[in-house]
Motif scaffolding. Structure first.
Motif, PDB file in Angstrom:
ATOM      1  N   THR A 232       0.790  -1.209   0.251  1.00 35.68           N
ATOM      2  CA  THR A 232      -0.036   0.061  -0.033  1.00 35.68           C
ATOM      3  C   THR A 232       0.928   1.214  -0.061  1.00 35.68           C
ATOM      4  N   HIS A 233       2.168   1.122  -0.128  1.00 33.95           N
ATOM      5  CA  HIS A 233       3.083   2.045  -0.019  1.00 33.95           C
ATOM      6  C   HIS A 233       2.951   3.373  -1.204  1.00 33.95           C
ATOM      7  N   PRO A 234       2.817   4.461  -1.018  1.00 34.65           N
ATOM      8  CA  PRO A 234       2.546   5.560  -2.316  1.00 34.65           C
ATOM      9  C   PRO A 234       3.539   5.097  -3.588  1.00 34.65           C
ATOM     10  N   LEU A 235       4.590   4.666  -3.364  1.00 33.24           N
ATOM     11  CA  LEU A 235       5.308   4.422  -4.574  1.00 33.24           C
ATOM     12  C   LEU A 235       4.870   3.101  -5.323  1.00 33.24           C
ATOM     13  N   ALA A 236       4.380   2.164  -4.508  1.00 35.35           N
ATOM     14  CA  ALA A 236       3.819   0.804  -4.999  1.00 35.35           C
ATOM     15  C   ALA A 236       2.396   1.321  -5.636  1.00 35.35           C
ATOM     16  N   ARG A 237       1.654   2.113  -5.188  1.00 34.56           N
ATOM     17  CA  ARG A 237       0.335   2.515  -5.514  1.00 34.56           C
ATOM     18  C   ARG A 237       0.650   3.124  -6.973  1.00 34.56           C
ATOM     19  N   ALA A 238       1.812   3.922  -7.035  1.00 37.34           N
ATOM     20  CA  ALA A 238       1.958   4.837  -8.023  1.00 37.34           C
ATOM     21  C   ALA A 238       2.428   3.910  -9.350  1.00 37.34           C
ATOM     22  N   ILE A 239       3.342   2.791  -8.940  1.00 35.22           N
ATOM     23  CA  ILE A 239       3.675   1.777  -9.912  1.00 35.22           C
ATOM     24  C   ILE A 239       2.638   1.223 -10.541  1.00 35.22           C
ATOM     25  N   VAL A 240       1.589   0.623  -9.783  1.00 31.94           N
ATOM     26  CA  VAL A 240       0.437  -0.100 -10.102  1.00 31.94           C
ATOM     27  C   VAL A 240      -0.465   0.810 -10.728  1.00 31.94           C
TER      28      VAL A 240
ATOM     29  N   PHE B 222      15.256   0.901 -13.361  1.00 34.84           N
ATOM     30  CA  PHE B 222      14.497   1.483 -12.245  1.00 34.84           C
ATOM     31  C   PHE B 222      13.447   2.596 -12.834  1.00 34.84           C
ATOM     32  N   ILE B 223      12.893   2.940 -11.843  1.00 31.61           N
ATOM     33  CA  ILE B 223      11.519   3.739 -12.205  1.00 31.61           C
ATOM     34  C   ILE B 223      11.821   5.075 -11.401  1.00 31.61           C
ATOM     35  N   GLU B 224      11.509   6.214 -12.305  1.00 34.34           N
ATOM     36  CA  GLU B 224      11.638   7.512 -11.323  1.00 34.34           C
ATOM     37  C   GLU B 224      10.214   8.255 -11.172  1.00 34.34           C
ATOM     38  N   PHE B 225      10.080   8.736 -10.066  1.00 33.92           N
ATOM     39  CA  PHE B 225       8.886   9.386  -9.685  1.00 33.92           C
ATOM     40  C   PHE B 225       9.269  10.941  -9.291  1.00 33.92           C
ATOM     41  N   VAL B 226       7.975  11.460  -9.414  1.00 33.13           N
ATOM     42  CA  VAL B 226       7.704  12.797  -8.692  1.00 33.13           C
ATOM     43  C   VAL B 226       6.933  12.978  -7.820  1.00 33.13           C
ATOM     44  N   ASP B 227       6.977  13.813  -6.829  1.00 36.57           N
ATOM     45  CA  ASP B 227       6.099  14.160  -5.790  1.00 36.57           C
ATOM     46  C   ASP B 227       6.020  15.838  -5.518  1.00 36.57           C
ATOM     47  N   SER B 228       4.833  16.289  -5.195  1.00 35.51           N
ATOM     48  CA  SER B 228       4.707  17.474  -5.121  1.00 35.51           C
ATOM     49  C   SER B 228       4.666  17.847  -3.599  1.00 35.51           C
TER      50      SER B 228
END
Ligand code: ADP
Ligand code: MG
Length: 295
Positions: free
Chosen positions: A40-48, A113-119
């Motif tokens: 349920t981690h925010p990174l996990a949810r973003a990937i899904v 790897f996967i790159e993410f942005v956060d605000s």
């Protein structure tokens, strides 16, 4: 302060997947999303979410292990897939970008790897500024990469940054500050912040965070906004000032009146009146706390 979900929104979005081995970016995304659907981690949810948007079908997984603050591993078609921090997948973290990155390894070989942005939350910068002006030292603790932590720190105006911290270590860092005689308030939202919230002198949990964080916190900021941290500090300071004023008012009557009463210079009725007046004084003074101007 925890970073992700506390100073930032924690609503991570995938920018892109980069393949560095024999698997294509889409294959890696498929593997990562299949493993991450259990977290349920925010990174996990973003990937899904990202995989869904690209209409990539998920593959059944076995032996899923979620390691808080590090990543997730599972068996997919007989291969061991690990998705998480560079430490977790044993990758050399040499990406220069100031982005949150999650690595993917297949059978112990790092494949991309996967790159993410956060605000950033809209009141973060103002809140940090105000706290600093009030003489409160601000420190950031995060499980994220140090490059990301440093660049966020620069934006927030926080120079003391502890990055790549494991969940168990957050509490340890706090107790080190306490050993040096500091009084520490910890602000966090995640499962990984719970021990630190308990360790701190004051644990401030965000109401938008996990249940365990809220259980561990002494104070819960229901709306999850950082202005609440400033309000807490202002109210705490004002309350402490009131306590001191009230002790003064409670004692001053007695210090003056008891010797007078001993000397027979004070009529018992006046003494009784003074006693009541001192109580009224204290209650009236406390009531003025309501006029405190909060942030
Ligand atoms: P923070 O302390 O900033 O709230 P976390 O401790 O939750 O961050 O995560 C720290 C790091 O661990 C992340 O940046 C990521 O690399 C890795 N990580 C944690 N959980 C996961 C997960 N479910 N999937 C992938 N990576 C994860
Ligand atoms: Mg967090």
């Amino acid at each position: 302060f925890d970073k992700t979900g506390t100073l930032t929104e924690g609503r991570m979005e995938v920018i892109k997947t980069k393949a560095t081995g024999k698997y294509s970016a889409d294959e890696l995304l498929q593997l990562a999303a299949s493993v991450e659907k259990e977290s349920t981690h925010p990174l996990a949810r973003a990937i899904v979410r990202f995989a869904e948007r690209k209409e990539i079908a998920l593959i059944p997984t076995k032996d899923v292990k979620v390691v808080p603050g590090q990543g997730v591993s599972a068996l997919v078609n007989g291969r061991e897939i690990k998705v998480g921090s560079s430490k977790f997948v044993s990758a050399n973290s040499n990406e220069k970008v100031n982005l949150t990155v999650v690595y993917i390894s297949v059978d112990s070989t790092v494949s991309g790897f996967i790159e993410f942005v956060d605000s950033i939350k809209k009141d973060t910068i103002a809140a940090i500024n105000e706290l600093k002006q009030r003489g409160i030292r601000c420190v950031m603790l995060t499980g994220d990469r140090s490059e990301v932590a440093e660049s966020f720190g620069e934006i927030f105006g926080i120079t003391e940054v502890h990055a790549e911290v494991l969940p168990g270590e957050k509490a340890g860092i706090i107790s080190r500050y306490q050993d040096r005689g500091e009084i520490v308030a910890m602000v966090g939202d995640g499962i990984n912040d719970a021990p630190a919230l308990t360790q701190a002198d004051v644990g401030i949990a965000l109401g938008t965070g996990t249940d365990i964080a809220m259980e561990s916190g002494d104070i819960v900021l229901v709306k999850g906004d950082l202005a609440g941290v400033v309000r807490t500090a202002i109210l705490a300071e004002a309350t402490f000032k009131k306590i001191k004023q009230n002790l003064f008012w409670a004692f001053i009557y007695n210090v003056i009146a008891i010797p007078l009463a001993f000397l027979g210079l004070l009529h018992p009725v006046i003494a009784e009146g003074a006693m009541a007046l001192s109580s009224i004084n204290v209650v009236w003074n406390s009531n003025r706390l309501r006029k405190t101007h909060l942030f």
